[in-house]
Design an enzyme around this catalytic site. Sequence first.
Site, PDB file in Angstrom:
ATOM      1  N   GLU A 246     -34.141 106.116   9.766  1.00  0.00           N
ATOM      2  CA  GLU A 246     -32.824 106.324   9.141  1.00  0.00           C
ATOM      3  C   GLU A 246     -31.751 105.501   9.853  1.00  0.00           C
ATOM      4  O   GLU A 246     -30.855 104.951   9.225  1.00  0.00           O
ATOM      5  CB  GLU A 246     -32.424 107.808   9.178  1.00  0.00           C
ATOM      6  CG  GLU A 246     -33.330 108.730   8.391  1.00  0.00           C
ATOM      7  CD  GLU A 246     -33.174 108.622   6.879  1.00  0.00           C
ATOM      8  OE1 GLU A 246     -32.372 107.798   6.405  1.00  0.00           O
ATOM      9  OE2 GLU A 246     -33.879 109.370   6.180  1.00  0.00           O
ATOM     10  N   ARG A 250     -29.763 102.648   7.698  1.00  0.00           N
ATOM     11  CA  ARG A 250     -28.346 102.916   7.410  1.00  0.00           C
ATOM     12  C   ARG A 250     -27.407 102.155   8.356  1.00  0.00           C
ATOM     13  O   ARG A 250     -26.467 101.512   7.917  1.00  0.00           O
ATOM     14  CB  ARG A 250     -28.064 104.418   7.497  1.00  0.00           C
ATOM     15  CG  ARG A 250     -28.912 105.205   6.504  1.00  0.00           C
ATOM     16  CD  ARG A 250     -28.514 106.653   6.423  1.00  0.00           C
ATOM     17  NE  ARG A 250     -29.581 107.430   5.788  1.00  0.00           N
ATOM     18  CZ  ARG A 250     -29.392 108.516   5.057  1.00  0.00           C
ATOM     19  NH1 ARG A 250     -28.184 108.971   4.854  1.00  0.00           N
ATOM     20  NH2 ARG A 250     -30.411 109.169   4.529  1.00  0.00           N
ATOM     21  N   ASP A 379     -43.242 105.302   0.281  1.00  0.00           N
ATOM     22  CA  ASP A 379     -42.419 104.402  -0.552  1.00  0.00           C
ATOM     23  C   ASP A 379     -41.995 103.039   0.028  1.00  0.00           C
ATOM     24  O   ASP A 379     -42.499 101.981  -0.374  1.00  0.00           O
ATOM     25  CB  ASP A 379     -41.185 105.146  -1.093  1.00  0.00           C
ATOM     26  CG  ASP A 379     -40.391 105.929  -0.030  1.00  0.00           C
ATOM     27  OD1 ASP A 379     -40.669 105.756   1.163  1.00  0.00           O
ATOM     28  OD2 ASP A 379     -39.494 106.691  -0.409  1.00  0.00           O
ATOM     29  N   GLU A 513     -32.705 106.222  -6.603  1.00  0.00           N
ATOM     30  CA  GLU A 513     -33.879 105.412  -6.989  1.00  0.00           C
ATOM     31  C   GLU A 513     -33.926 105.035  -8.467  1.00  0.00           C
ATOM     32  O   GLU A 513     -34.331 103.919  -8.825  1.00  0.00           O
ATOM     33  CB  GLU A 513     -35.174 106.124  -6.575  1.00  0.00           C
ATOM     34  CG  GLU A 513     -35.379 106.230  -5.068  1.00  0.00           C
ATOM     35  CD  GLU A 513     -34.534 107.316  -4.397  1.00  0.00           C
ATOM     36  OE1 GLU A 513     -34.027 108.209  -5.111  1.00  0.00           O
ATOM     37  OE2 GLU A 513     -34.378 107.280  -3.154  1.00  0.00           O
TER      38      GLU A 513
HETATM   39  C1  DMJ Z   1     -32.367 106.576   1.069  1.00  0.00           C
HETATM   40  O1  DMJ Z   1     -31.869 106.938   2.302  1.00  0.00           O
HETATM   41  C2  DMJ Z   1     -33.278 105.393   1.192  1.00  0.00           C
HETATM   42  O2  DMJ Z   1     -33.405 104.821  -0.054  1.00  0.00           O
HETATM   43  C3  DMJ Z   1     -34.630 105.746   1.710  1.00  0.00           C
HETATM   44  O3  DMJ Z   1     -35.495 104.665   1.775  1.00  0.00           O
HETATM   45  C4  DMJ Z   1     -35.261 106.848   0.932  1.00  0.00           C
HETATM   46  N1  DMJ Z   1     -34.363 107.608   0.160  1.00  0.00           N
HETATM   47  C5  DMJ Z   1     -33.014 107.777   0.443  1.00  0.00           C
HETATM   48  C6  DMJ Z   1     -32.223 108.192  -0.768  1.00  0.00           C
HETATM   49  O4  DMJ Z   1     -32.916 108.920  -1.683  1.00  0.00           O
END
Ligand code: DMJ
Length: 619
Positions: A246, A250, A379, A513
Amino acid sequence: MTNSTLLLPQYHKYLNGAPVPFSRRTRRNSELCLVALVFISLSVICFGALFYLPEFKATYSGTLNNVYKQIQNAGPELLLPARSNARHDGVLEDPHAAWDKEALSAKIEEEDSDKKKVLERPDLGIAFSLNNITGTSLKTAIEHVETSLNYGDNMLNEKRNTVKAMMKHGWDNYVKYAWGKNELKPVSKREHSGSVFGSASIGATIVDSLDTLLIMGLNDEYKRGRDWVANNFTLDNVRVDISVFETNIRYIGGFLSCYAMTGDTIFRDKAVYVANKLLPAFQTPTGIPYSLVNLKTGSSKNYFWASGGSSILSEFGTLHLEFVYLSDITGNDIYRQKVEHIRDFVRGLDRPNGLYPNFLNPVSGKWGQRHVSLGGLGDSFYEYLLKAYIQSNGEDTIARDMFDDAMASVMDNLVQTSASGLTYLADMRFERIEHKMDHLSCFAGGMFALAGETLGSDSSKHYTELGAQLTETCHVAYDKTATKLGPEAFRFTENYEAVAVRGTEKYNILRPETVESYFVLWRLTHNNKYRDWAWEAVQAFEKHCKVSGGYTGIKDVYQLDSLKDDVQQSYFFAETLKYLYLIFSDDTLIPLENWVFNSEAHPLPVKVRNKMYRHYNKD
Ligand code: DMJ
């Protein structure tokens, strides 16, 4: 002895070593002295502090040059002249659209050549087509752009401005009620301390929002955020364990994106600072990083629930874009080495059915529980294989081949078709297919479409079709709800299709998404249905998630009067609103040929073809 003497503190002075009680008179005099002393000290401190305020410093340093530098460092938007509302085929243009068009180009022309470190000419990317990685004719590309400008919806500008107003509403409330904190509780109008970064005041919303503010031309808001980063952002006193993944997507992603767009070196330096804080997590026998790192001590560990102490595929597999870029702009190879090592290690492992399980033990180097998913936990590992190839301008063929291999197994095992013909991505647990698709998997529509357009592989046609089909399915999941917002996960059974069955799957937490896929598909096809679907999402957010204090998630998308979760997620600004805004803008605003979005939608420049890459040059 009275009661009061027993209870009240006794003040003494010492005389010849023996304590003597103060007389009333002595006490009053010394108290007065003390108050006066405190008052004088405070005045001196406050007066002194004035000199540290940036504005004061600039004014009284006597150099206009200093002021200019501060404004200049705040980014190109502040240097752009206001533009009149020129018309493009009957569509009123948003004045900000100057951002990457003529006004920006003109402004850059004026740039003093020795200021190049701060602001460079952007590569508008119109001389390239995604169909051909080596480029097509300028004429074709310009016609392509013209087509997008000719979109016949004269409400286009109004739609884009609606999204911009959403951004402003959410941001203004964050500023008012939770400035410097991570996120806002928009219903209770106070700090949300249960975010992924907990209660540490490290401004997650600010960092996640900055590039979106820039793109939308919200200049004052951007400048306020930029100054907070410059003057207040620090991890030095944070004692908590934070998520490496994260923090990377971010913070490092957000800073790198702002650095690329503005050339403001404060962002590059902050990205380096944060990345260095994460490096201890890579000290494992395999080099696969732990999920959590303590910012103060550097001690690292994995989540207790993660399959016998495993690291998570989507986490250690979603560092590559940022770390490679960081090495390229700093000349320090350590970041690249870390992620290339992860790549090499994973590539050397056997994969059950050719699939990557979601868990890998960083000590033993063995896969954990056999859970495979393109939703949560898996993902963005796949997303980054594709995007590493794109970011490298086609050089990273290892990433492309890994992506193709992985997708061949995904298409064989996880891609399913429902009774009515909807295509969806199932999960797999120990060889058993679970007919459930996460909202998180909805990014895959855009990923496959982008792969079809860029990879030039045998599977390209299939990727393109699959991307459109998955996006359609996610739209159906939205359309089947009362609120027209999609649930967190939806299932396919004999009785239901694309519907959340369990109570715990019915919430919507402002995730991006689905609109991310609408955006990519819009850019690649110019089929107006994607803009229409995006507008449906905007209206639904406005109707069901907007509150006087910002935007909140809701607990049940099938109820018109659902309970609210009272969290304004930082990714709503970084991703959801950015993608929505870009859908209603023309293609020259962050063209896909020149920019690649990290997993948090922070655009990073494509090597060689984007002049804003700002490669490190030791000269
Ligand atoms: C986001 O923080 C990013 O896209 C992450 O890869 C997975 N999902 C969240 C939002 O849904």
